[in-house]
Design an enzyme around this catalytic site. Structure first.
Site, PDB file in Angstrom:
ATOM      1  N   HIS A 126       0.821  -1.230   0.000  1.00  0.00           N
ATOM      2  CA  HIS A 126       0.000   0.000   0.000  1.00  0.00           C
ATOM      3  C   HIS A 126       0.849   1.273   0.000  1.00  0.00           C
ATOM      4  O   HIS A 126       0.313   2.366  -0.218  1.00  0.00           O
ATOM      5  CB  HIS A 126      -0.926   0.043   1.218  1.00  0.00           C
ATOM      6  CG  HIS A 126      -1.980  -1.020   1.213  1.00  0.00           C
ATOM      7  ND1 HIS A 126      -2.839  -1.212   0.149  1.00  0.00           N
ATOM      8  CD2 HIS A 126      -2.307  -1.964   2.142  1.00  0.00           C
ATOM      9  CE1 HIS A 126      -3.653  -2.233   0.424  1.00  0.00           C
ATOM     10  NE2 HIS A 126      -3.341  -2.704   1.624  1.00  0.00           N
ATOM     11  N   ASP A 163      -3.056 -10.452  -2.555  1.00  0.00           N
ATOM     12  CA  ASP A 163      -3.593  -9.943  -1.289  1.00  0.00           C
ATOM     13  C   ASP A 163      -5.025  -9.467  -1.557  1.00  0.00           C
ATOM     14  O   ASP A 163      -5.337  -8.982  -2.644  1.00  0.00           O
ATOM     15  CB  ASP A 163      -2.725  -8.767  -0.808  1.00  0.00           C
ATOM     16  CG  ASP A 163      -3.060  -8.328   0.600  1.00  0.00           C
ATOM     17  OD1 ASP A 163      -2.323  -8.707   1.529  1.00  0.00           O
ATOM     18  OD2 ASP A 163      -4.062  -7.592   0.780  1.00  0.00           O
ATOM     19  N   HIS A 165      -6.501  -6.939  -0.523  1.00  0.00           N
ATOM     20  CA  HIS A 165      -6.564  -5.483  -0.699  1.00  0.00           C
ATOM     21  C   HIS A 165      -5.756  -5.093  -1.934  1.00  0.00           C
ATOM     22  O   HIS A 165      -4.671  -5.626  -2.161  1.00  0.00           O
ATOM     23  CB  HIS A 165      -6.000  -4.774   0.537  1.00  0.00           C
ATOM     24  CG  HIS A 165      -6.682  -5.172   1.807  1.00  0.00           C
ATOM     25  ND1 HIS A 165      -6.168  -6.148   2.637  1.00  0.00           N
ATOM     26  CD2 HIS A 165      -7.824  -4.735   2.371  1.00  0.00           C
ATOM     27  CE1 HIS A 165      -6.997  -6.302   3.680  1.00  0.00           C
ATOM     28  NE2 HIS A 165      -7.995  -5.462   3.534  1.00  0.00           N
ATOM     29  N   ASP A 244      -4.859 -12.755   3.233  1.00  0.00           N
ATOM     30  CA  ASP A 244      -6.036 -12.264   3.948  1.00  0.00           C
ATOM     31  C   ASP A 244      -7.340 -12.468   3.183  1.00  0.00           C
ATOM     32  O   ASP A 244      -8.409 -12.097   3.677  1.00  0.00           O
ATOM     33  CB  ASP A 244      -5.861 -10.788   4.362  1.00  0.00           C
ATOM     34  CG  ASP A 244      -5.221  -9.934   3.295  1.00  0.00           C
ATOM     35  OD1 ASP A 244      -5.024 -10.421   2.164  1.00  0.00           O
ATOM     36  OD2 ASP A 244      -4.915  -8.765   3.594  1.00  0.00           O
TER      37      ASP A 244
HETATM   38 ZN   LIG Z   1      -4.305  -7.142   2.675  1.00  0.00          ZN
END
Ligand SMILES: [Zn+2]
Length: 308
Positions: A126, A163, A165, A244
């Site tokens: 991120h 991931d 996200h 995740d």
């Molecule tokens: Zn994540």
């Protein structure tokens, strides 16, 4: 197959405070699993070096590096954003986390190792060129990719990000870089809530809705990633390995299983074997349910090593 495990005790010392999901127990769970299954006996362990300023500056602005340094408290906690806690041991950990991927690139490009798994924290995908975000301080995988391009003359590097996200930082850093193909799946709409960019020759984003399970994920990989990767013919494959999206992980709604993470790693190995002499560097991102995290990392490393 020769596979490196790269980490550092400083990565355990990064303290995010009580009840933060991105905690040191994540690495302990992975390493305990390596011990209990005897995987540590066949991995080659390396201590991660500290990343250099020049290596960070390939992907981050001087302003970002300065802000991170200035934000680090001498005691207690500070925040780089609402989720990203920084404490006195964070900077050493972040320097090792990025340095791990640089070392991985050196080991794999020199042929000393065929693949590597970087067990590092804080995570990285991120972090954008000019800001920390979502538990991430430096974009570890981007630092490693940029090193492979600059120091090893790589012309085609793939970054695969599963991931749950979206890897907004990696996407932003390499958005204008034709030598990097970024392939990702992620729950959408969901954190980090950055605008969904249209796909491009160097970008294959496949959003998954919150009800997605194995079938949708595997369709995304076979229908979108694999054709793009076959055409691109990467010389090295980097993986933002976040676990995740696992159904046991309550960080998201997507429900993947251990078998899905094994399967996607098998697909990545096939890609790497067809054009990249098997070169794969996997870098830990998310994954917060300790049991499934440890199992899935172990399985991924076994697949990388050809141990099934
Ligand atoms: Zn994540």
């Amino acid at each position: 197959m020769r596979t490196a495990y790269i980490s550092h005790r400083d990565c355990h010392a990064h303290d995010t405070g009580e009840a933060h999901p991105e905690c040191a127990s994540r690495l302990s769970a992975i390493e305990d699993r390596f011990v209990s299954t005897a995987l540590f006996d066949v991995l080659r362990y390396y201590d991660a070096p500290e990343v250099t300023e020049d290596q960070l500056l390939r992907v981050h602005t001087p302003g970002h590096l300065e802000l991170v340094r200035a934000s680090a408290p001498e005691s207690g906690y500070a925040r780089l954003d609402p989720d990203t806690v920084i404490s006195p041991a964070t900077l050493p950990a972040a320097r090792r986390a990025a340095g791990a991927v640089v070392l991985a690139a050196d080991l794999v490009m020199s042929g000393e190792m065929e693949s590597a798994f970087c067990g590092v924290r804080p995570p990285g995908h991120h972090a954008e060129s000019r800001q920390a975000m979502g538990f991430c301080v430096y974009n570890n995988i981007a630092v490693g990719v940029a090193h492979a391009l600059a120091a090893h003359g790589v012309q085609r590097a793939a970054v695969i990000d599963f991931d749950v996200h979206q890897g907004n930082g990696t996407e932003e850093i390499f958005s204008q870089e034709p030598r990097v193909l970024f392939c990702s799946t992620f729950q959408h709409p969901f954190f980090p809530y950055t605008p969904l960019l249209e796909n491009a020759p160097n970008r294959v984003n496949v959003p998954l809705d919150a009800t997605a399970k194995s079938e949708q994920f595997r369709e995304a990989v076979t229908g979108h990633w694999l054709p793009a990767l076959e055409q691109f013919k990467p010389e090295i494959v980097f993986v933002s390995a976040g676990f995740d999206a696992h159904r046991d992980d309550d960080m998201s709604h997507v429900s993947l299983t251990d078998q899905d993470f094994r399967w996607v790693t098998e697909q990545i190995v096939k890609v790497a074997e067809s054009s990249a002499s098997g070169r794969i560097i996997s870098v830990l991102e998310g994954g917060y349910e300790l049991n499934s995290l440890a199992r899935c990392v172990e399985t991924q490393v076994r697949v990388l090593m050809g141990l099934h």
